[in-house]
Design a protein around this motif. Structure first.
Motif, PDB file in Angstrom:
ATOM      1  N   CYS A 119       0.860  -1.188   0.000  1.00 23.58           N
ATOM      2  CA  CYS A 119       0.000   0.000   0.000  1.00 23.58           C
ATOM      3  C   CYS A 119       0.895   1.237   0.000  1.00 23.58           C
ATOM      4  N   SER A 177      -0.027   4.140   0.861  1.00 22.25           N
ATOM      5  CA  SER A 177      -0.443   5.086   1.907  1.00 22.25           C
ATOM      6  C   SER A 177      -0.060   4.621   3.304  1.00 22.25           C
ATOM      7  N   CYS A 211      -4.011   0.587  -4.648  1.00 21.55           N
ATOM      8  CA  CYS A 211      -4.503  -0.017  -3.413  1.00 21.55           C
ATOM      9  C   CYS A 211      -5.800   0.684  -3.030  1.00 21.55           C
ATOM     10  N   CYS A 233      -7.422   0.338   0.074  1.00 17.81           N
ATOM     11  CA  CYS A 233      -7.667   0.206   1.516  1.00 17.81           C
ATOM     12  C   CYS A 233      -8.226   1.516   2.074  1.00 17.81           C
ATOM     13  N   CYS A 292      -5.979   4.518   1.709  1.00 20.26           N
ATOM     14  CA  CYS A 292      -5.944   5.050   0.338  1.00 20.26           C
ATOM     15  C   CYS A 292      -7.239   5.794   0.013  1.00 20.26           C
TER      16      CYS A 292
HETATM   17 ZN    ZN Z   1      -3.770   1.329   0.680  1.00 17.06          ZN
END
Ligand code: ZN
Ligand code: GLA
Length: 680
Positions: A118, A120, A158, A160, A163
C-alpha cells in the motif's frame, strides 16, 4: 561533480542479486571475475534485498553489502543502489498487515509475490524510511555509488481505507467542494451525486465504475499517490546525498509494446534526475516483422527520452529470452547487439540487464541472464554480452549526446485513460497508442528524427506536430495547438479528437469552436465500422482503404484533400487542409491503412527540412538514427531485417565498432549495425 557525471563510460551491466548467493562465496568471487570478462562496469544491487538487509525487525545486516560495494569499486565498477521497497520481508506483512494491498474488490491481499504494498500505509512508509535512511547513511559517500534506484517498477493501486482517505483529501484539494465535484463528475447521472465526502470511494468492479470522471480522477490520484510515496522514499536520500542522482525504472506494456498504461510518466519524469526504463521486446515473434517491432521500441525510446529532453538509461533488458512472454524465445545471433545499439541510437547511455546471474529457484530461474546455470563464460549468450560491452566502450563518447528533431508526435496519458474508458465507438479498435505508433512509422521508415511529447510541451521548436486521436483535449491545449499553427507550424489531427474536456465531459454545442476555426471543418458525426465494413478515401485519383473510424465533416473554410468513396457520405470530405498565414492544419477524418499515410505525409512534409541524419538508408528496414553532442554527430545504421542490405554512403566512413573504413556501397549483414562519428 557526482560520479554519474564523472563516469565517461556507457553503463553496461545490470541487476545483480548477490543476496541470493550469500551461501556460495565461490560464486560471488567468480561473479567479479566474470564481470570483468563481460565488460561489465555497473551493477544494480539490493532491489529485492530487504530480507537480507533486515531479516528481523530492527536487526540489520549490511556486512554482505559492504563487501559487494567494496568489491565492485575495486574492479572499477559502479553500483546503482536500490531501495528495497519493491518486496518486503514476511515479518513486516505478518506484524503489520496494513502494508498489504487491498484490491479493487476490497479484498485484502496475502503476503507473496512483490510490488504489492500500500502506498499510503503509515507503517510501510515508516519502515521504508528507516531502511532507506540507513542505506543513505552507510553508502552515501561510498565511491562506488553511482545513482539511487528507488524501489522497482512502481505500479498498481490499493483500495484500503488509508488510500480511500487520501483519495478524498486529494479530491477536496482539487475541487474544494462536493458541489464542484458533483458537477465535474456529472453526478445526477444514475443518481451518482454525493451528499457527504465519506460516500466517495475508489472505482470497483463490484460497483460497475460507471462514473467516468471518478475513474479518471482515480487514475490521476494513483499517479500522484505513487509519486508521493516515491517522494517519501527519497526524502532522506536527498538530504544525505544531494549530489547523487535518483531514478526509478519505468516500464512499457507488452506484448504490444506500447507506453506503460497506468502511471502518467509525464508527471513522474519531473521527479527523477534521469529517466530509466525496462524494455523487453518479443524479438523474432511470429506476428510482426523485426522492423515492425523495432519501430515500436523506437517510439517508446523517443517518448521516454523526450520526457526530460535528454539522454536516458535502459535499466533492464534481457541478454536472451525472458520467462513471462507466452513463448520465451531466445535472441538470434546478432540481435542482442542490434537491440542494445538501437536504444543507444535513440538516446540511451546504457545497456543494463535483468539479470546478471540466473537464480537457481523460484519464478525467474529460467529468465535470461548474462551468466546461465552452466556458470560459464563459454556459451553464446555470454560471448554476445561481452561483445556488446566491448563495443559500447568504442562508442563511449556518445554519452550525454541528445537527439534533435523537427517533428513531434503527441502522446497523452490522460487521453489514453479517458478514451479507454469511453463506452462507445468500438472497444477493440480504439488503439490510441498503436495509432500514434502507426503515424510514427512514416518517419521511422524514412529515418526522420521524431520527439514524442505530451500536448503540454512547448511545441514552438517543431516544424510539424502530429496529434492523433486527442479525444480528451483541454481548451488550453486546443489553444496551444492553434498557437502552434499561427506560429507557422504544420499540424496533423485525426478522427476522435476534441470530444471531452479534462473532466471527461463532452463539449457543449458539439465540436469546439477553437477546433472549427483551426481546421476549417466541423465534425458532424463519427461512423464506427465492424471489422468487415469498408470504405475508401480518394486522394488525387488514388483510393486507399478505410477501417474502424470515419468522421463526417462539414467543410467551413478548408481545402478538401481526400473524399470518401462509399456509403451515404460518398463524395464528402474525409481529409482536409486549412492554411493560416504560414501554418497549416490537416484533419484526417478516417483511419486508413499505411499506404494512405505514406502519400499523405509526403504532401504534409513537402518543403520542410526535417533534419534527416547524415546518412539516409532509403530502406525502411534499415534504421538510421543520429545523436548530437559535444563530441560530434553519431550516426547509427541498423539493419532490422533477416536480409543483407546494401545502402549508399556519400563518402567512405570509419565504423567505430570495427575501426574499419567501410566503402560507399555499404553491405549490412542481417542485424548488423555500424556507427559513424562526425567530429566537431
Ligand atoms: Zn492502501
Ligand atoms: C521486471 C522486473 C525485474 C524482473 C524482470 C523480468 O522488469 O523489474 O525484477 O522481474 O521484469 O523480465
Amino acid at each position: 561533480m557526482n560520479n554519474y557525471m564523472k563516469e565517461s563510460r556507457l553503463l553496461h551491466g545490470g541487476d545483480y542479486n548477490p543476496d541470493q548467493w550469500l551461501d556460495y562465496p565461490e560464486i560471488l568471487a567468480k561473479d567479479l571475475e566474470m564481470m570483468g570478462q563481460a565488460h561489465v562496469n555497473t551493477v544494480s544491487v539490493g532491489i529485492f534485498a530487504w530480507s537480507a538487509l533486515e531479516p528481523r525487525e530492527g536487526e540489520f545486516h549490511f556486512e554482505w553489502l559492504d563487501k559487494i560495494m567494496d568489491d565492485v569499486h575495486r574492479m572499477g565498477g559502479n553500483v546503482i543502489l536500490a531501495t528495497p521497497s519493491g518486496a518486503r520481508p514476511a515479518w513486516l506483512s505478518q506484524k503489520y498487515p496494513e502494508v498489504l494491498r487491498t484490491n479493487a474488490k476490497r479484498e485484502k491481499m496475502l503476503h507473496g509475490g512483490r510490488h504489492n504494498h500500500c502506498f499510503s500505509s503509515p507503517v510501510y512508509r515508516e519502515k521504508v524510511a528507516i531502511i532507506n535512511r540507513k542505506l543513505a547513511e552507510r553508502y552515501g559517500q561510498h565511491p562506488a555509488l553511482l545513482m539511487w534506484h528507488i524501489s522497482n517498477e512502481y505500479g498498481g493501486d490499493c483500495h484500503c481505507e488509508y488510500c480511500q482517505e487520501n483519495f478524498r483529501t486529494w479530491l477536496k484539494a482539487k475541487y474544494g467542494s462536493l458541489e464542484a465535484l458533483n458537477k465535474a463528475w456529472w453526478g445526477p447521472f444514475w443518481s451518482h451525486s454525493f451528499s457527504d465526502w465519506s460516500q466517495v470511494a475508489s472505482p470497483s468492479p463490484l460497483g460497475e465504475s460507471a462514473v467516468h470522471g471518478l475513474n479518471l480522477d482515480w487514475k490521476r490520484f494513483v499517479t500522484d499517490q505513487t509519486i508521493d510515496f516515491y517522494r517519501h522514499e527519497i526524502k532522506d536520500i536527498r538530504r544525505l546525498t544531494p549530489d547523487v542522482p535518483v531514478t526509478t525504472n519505468f516500464m512499457a506494456d507488452t506484448m504490444d509494446l506500447v507506453p506503460f498504461y497506468s502511471l502518467d510518466y509525464e508527471k513522474f519524469a519531473k521527479e527523477v534526475d534521469v529517466v530509466s526504463w525496462d524494455c523487453y521486446p518479443a524479438w523474432h515473434n511470429d506476428w510482426e516483422t523485426t522492423a515492425d517491432l523495432a519501430s515500436k521500441v523506437g517510439f517508446i525510446d523517443d517518448l521516454y527520452r523526450s520526457l526530460k529532453g535528454k539522454s536516458f538509461l535502459i535499466m533492464e533488458s534481457t541478454p536472451s529470452g525472458v520467462n513471462w512472454h507466452p513463448v520465451n524465445k531466445t535472441k538470434r545471433p546478432g540481435m542482442h547487439l542490434l537491440s542494445a545499439m538501437q536504444h543507444i541510437a535513440h538516446g540511451s547511455d546504457s545497456n543494463l540487464y535483468f539479470q546478471w546471474r540466473k537464480s537457481r529457484g523460484s519464478s525467474e530461474k529460467f529468465h535470461g541472464a548474462v551468466v546461465d546455470h552452466d556458470n560459464s563464460t563459454d556459451n553464446r549468450v555470454f560471448q554476445e554480452v561481452a561483445q556488446v560491452g566491448k563495443l559500447m566502450e568504442k562508442i563511449a563518447t556518445v554519452k550525454g549526446a541528445n537527439k534533435q528533431a523537427k517533428v513531434a508526435i503527441l502522446y497523452d496519458w490522460d487521453n489514453n485513460w479517458a478514451l479507454d474508458d469511453a463506452q462507445g465507438f468500438a472497444q477493440a479498435t480504439k488503439r490510441y497508442p498503436q495509432t500514434c505508433q502507426a503515424h510514427y512509422r512514416y518517419f521511422w521508415d524514412r529515418d526522420i528524427p521524431v520527439d514524442v511529447v505530451t500536448p503540454n510541451y512547448d511545441l514552438s521548436q517543431y516544424d510539424l506536430v502530429v496529434a492523433p486521436m486527442l479525444y480528451l483535449l483541454t481548451e488550453t491545449n486546443m489553444q496551444h495547438l492553434a498557437d502552434f499553427v499561427k506560429g507557422g507550424g504544420r499540424l496533423v489531427s485525426t478522427y476522435l479528437t476534441g470530444i471531452v474536456n479534462e473532466s471527461d465531459l463532452t463539449y457543449i454545442n458539439g465540436w469546439p469552436a477553437t477546433l472549427q476555426d483551426l481546421f476549417g471543418v466541423k465534425v458532424k458525426e463519427t461512423d464506427v465500422y465492424y471489422p468487415r465494413d469498408h470504405n475508401q478515401v480518394v486522394m488525387a485519383d488514388t483510393s486507399y482503404s478505410v477501417k474502424d473510424y470515419a468522421a463526417l465533416l462539414e467543410v467551413l473554410d478548408a481545402e478538401v484533400v481526400a473524399r470518401y468513396g462509399e456509403d451515404f457520405y460518398a463524395g464528402e470530405a474525409a481529409v482536409t487542409k486549412k492554411t493560416t498565414g504560414n501554418g497549416t492544419a490537416y484533419f484526417v477524418g478516417a483511419r486508413t491503412d499505411n499506404d494512405f499515410l505514406v502519400d499523405f505525409y509526403q504532401e504534409v512534409t513537402a518543403g520542410l527540412n526535417l533534419m534527416p541524419p547524415l546518412v539516409v538508408a532509403g530502406d525502411p528496414e534499415v534504421s538510421v538514427q543520429m545523436r548530437t553532442g559535444s563530441k560530434g554527430d553519431f550516426t547509427f545504421v541498423m539493419n532490422f531485417s533477416e536480409m543483407t542490405k546494401t545502402i549508399t554512403l556519400a563518402r567512405e566512413q570509419v565504423d567505430l565498432l570495427t575501426g574499419k573504413t567501410v566503402p560507399t556501397q555499404l553491405e549490412l549483414r542481417p542485424y548488423q549495425v555500424c556507427v559513424f562519428q562526425r567530429k566537431v
